[in-house]
Write an enzyme that holds these catalytic residues in place. Structure first.
Site, short mmCIF file in Angstrom:
data_model
loop_
_atom_site.label_atom_id
_atom_site.label_comp_id
_atom_site.label_asym_id
_atom_site.label_seq_id
_atom_site.Cartn_x
_atom_site.Cartn_y
_atom_site.Cartn_z
N HIS A 109 45.35 -5.97 33.18
CA HIS A 109 44.50 -4.89 32.65
C HIS A 109 45.01 -4.50 31.26
CE1 HIS A 109 41.37 -1.98 33.76
NE2 HIS A 109 42.06 -1.04 33.14
N THR A 146 39.26 -5.61 29.88
CA THR A 146 39.87 -4.33 30.24
C THR A 146 39.02 -3.16 29.74
OG1 THR A 146 42.03 -5.37 30.04
CG2 THR A 146 41.96 -2.96 30.00
N GLU A 147 38.68 -2.26 30.66
CA GLU A 147 37.91 -1.05 30.33
C GLU A 147 36.60 -1.36 29.59
OE1 GLU A 147 38.77 1.60 31.68
OE2 GLU A 147 40.92 1.38 32.11
N LEU A 148 36.04 -2.54 29.88
CA LEU A 148 34.79 -3.00 29.24
C LEU A 148 34.90 -3.07 27.71
CD1 LEU A 148 31.87 -1.44 31.34
CD2 LEU A 148 33.20 -3.50 31.75
N TRP A 300 34.15 1.73 27.69
CA TRP A 300 33.35 2.68 28.49
C TRP A 300 34.06 4.03 28.64
CZ3 TRP A 300 33.06 0.98 34.36
CH2 TRP A 300 34.34 0.90 34.91
#
Length: 401
Positions: A109, A146-148, A300
């Site tokens: 991530h 990771t985290e869009l 996001w």
């Protein structure tokens, strides 16, 4: 074809234990094993186990017409094996149905796509291998960073690795007048499809579901189906992307979130012309309408949908830059412990805890952080990183001798 695509992010970081200046050079075990185990078991009981059981029930009840997808970080998978093998088994059962898709991502991530193409490729391949090991040879064809986090160049790197689609945020400042309810393609490499999150409908479930001050509270399946039926018929896909911990952890069971999901598939199938699809099915069956241009990275997170949750202040940038200055030394080492810690120290959560935002976004950051404040997070991380640097130098000296 009008369809709904459910994507759930499953992630748990290896949180660092309190690490003092005097531990540097003396203690090479950086992780809060007790805290990580407790958190994993708590989230397992509140979210993973009951929600996985519910999804399995819904898939069987609707004979595969209800489908979802997951992106499970490598750090979550590692902790499932360590602390929650029952959770791992429940995910394996879901995938075995053939109606649950797994996505590929960076193993820990990490934010490496913003710093090192070589490390990004290595992280992705490591995650792909882990998925294959744990899920009976499964090979993902769709990617989520990771985290869009996404940009044109990140999409290009993903396309180089052979993925057919990527998920990201339907950020307003990128879309302008356009709708997120279409399939787009990467601006540099058009063979890569881009699926955009419908943030309003997603956040109605993920963030506003139990908010009694919300004008539309309580959210019912009838109300939700009415909303999707109002979407123009030419808009073919609704991408509902959210943290899996929404169910039972962020939105407690007492809020009715499990009941909402229990009845949603039947309500959608009975009172709308929508189906359910996985991301690979969306990419395969819905033709793109054009390119989506994302010159600077989006995510996001937070109101801005940019990188400021993890990077941008002096604390975050200092830690991030010092970490990636070590890449060459790490690659020169053949010590497996060095490589493991290098990967785990890249996890985005460490930089998230250093965020100094205030007001609503700051409250969210405080909720997730194990530290009293961002400065404590920075000092703890840099103490760990200092010890890691000493280990690297010792490994280099030993290899020369």
């Amino acid at each position: 074809m009008r369809t709904i695509c459910f994507y759930f992010q499953v992630h748990q970081p290896y949180r660092l234990k309190p690490y003092r200046f005097f531990d540097i050079g003396e203690d090479h075990d950086y992780y809060d094993s007790f805290g990580n185990k407790n958190i994993m078991r708590k989230v397992a009981e509140k979210c993973y186990l009951p929600m996985n059981a519910l999804l399995l029930e819904l898939i069987e009840q609707h004979q595969g017409k209800f489908k979802v997808c997951f992106s499970i970080s490598g750090t979550a998978l590692d902790q499932f094996e360590q602390y929650a093998p029952d959770v791992l088994e429940s995910f394996q059962k879901l995938v075995e149905t053939g109606h649950v898709e797994l996505l590929n991502e960076t193993y820990t991530h990490a934010l490496c796509a913003l710093k090192s193409k070589e490390e990004f490729h290595d992280m992705v391949k490591k995650h792909q291998k882990r998925i294959k090991e744990l899920f009976d040879g499964y090979t993902p064809t769709v990617f989520r960073n990771t985290e869009l986090i996404y940009s044109d160049t990140i999409g290009e790197m993903v396309a180089e690795l052979g993925y057919k689609a990527i998920l990201t945020e339907g950020a307003k400042h990128i879309l302008g007048w356009k709708s997120p309810n279409y399939v787009y393609v990467n601006a540099i490499e058009p063979k890569l499809k881009v699926l955009l999150k419908n943030f309003r409908l997603s956040d109605d479930i993920a963030f506003r579901f139990s908010e009694r001050s919300w004008a539309d509270w309580p959210l019912t399946t009838e109300k939700f189906v009415d909303w999707i039926n109002q979407i123009p018929p030419e808009e073919e896909v609704i991408n509902l992307f959210m943290d899996y911990e929404t169910f039972g952890e962020h939105q407690w069971a007492e809020s009715g979130i499990f009941d909402f999901m229990r009845h949603l598939p039947e309500a959608v199938m009975k009172y709308s012309n929508y189906t359910f699809s996985t991301p690979s099915e969306v990419a395969e069956n819905i033709p793109p309408v054009g390119k989506i241009h994302v010159p600077t990275p989006i995510s996001w997170a937070d109101e801005e949908r940019d990188l400021t949750a993890w990077l941008g202040n002096d604390l975050q940038d200092e830690a991030f830059d010092r970490l990636y200055e070590l890449e060459e030394l790490v690659n020169a080492s053949d010590d497996p412990d060095i490589h493991r810690d290098w990967k785990y120290l890249q996890t985005s959560d460490h930089f998230y805890y250093m965020c100094t935002k205030f007001f609503a976004d700051g409250d969210i950051h405080t909720y997730f952080s194990p530290y009293e404040n961002p400065y404590e997070a920075f000092i703890n991380y840099m103490n760990v990183l200092s010890d890691f640097m000493l280990r690297l130098k010792n490994v280099k000296v030993e290899s020369k001798s």
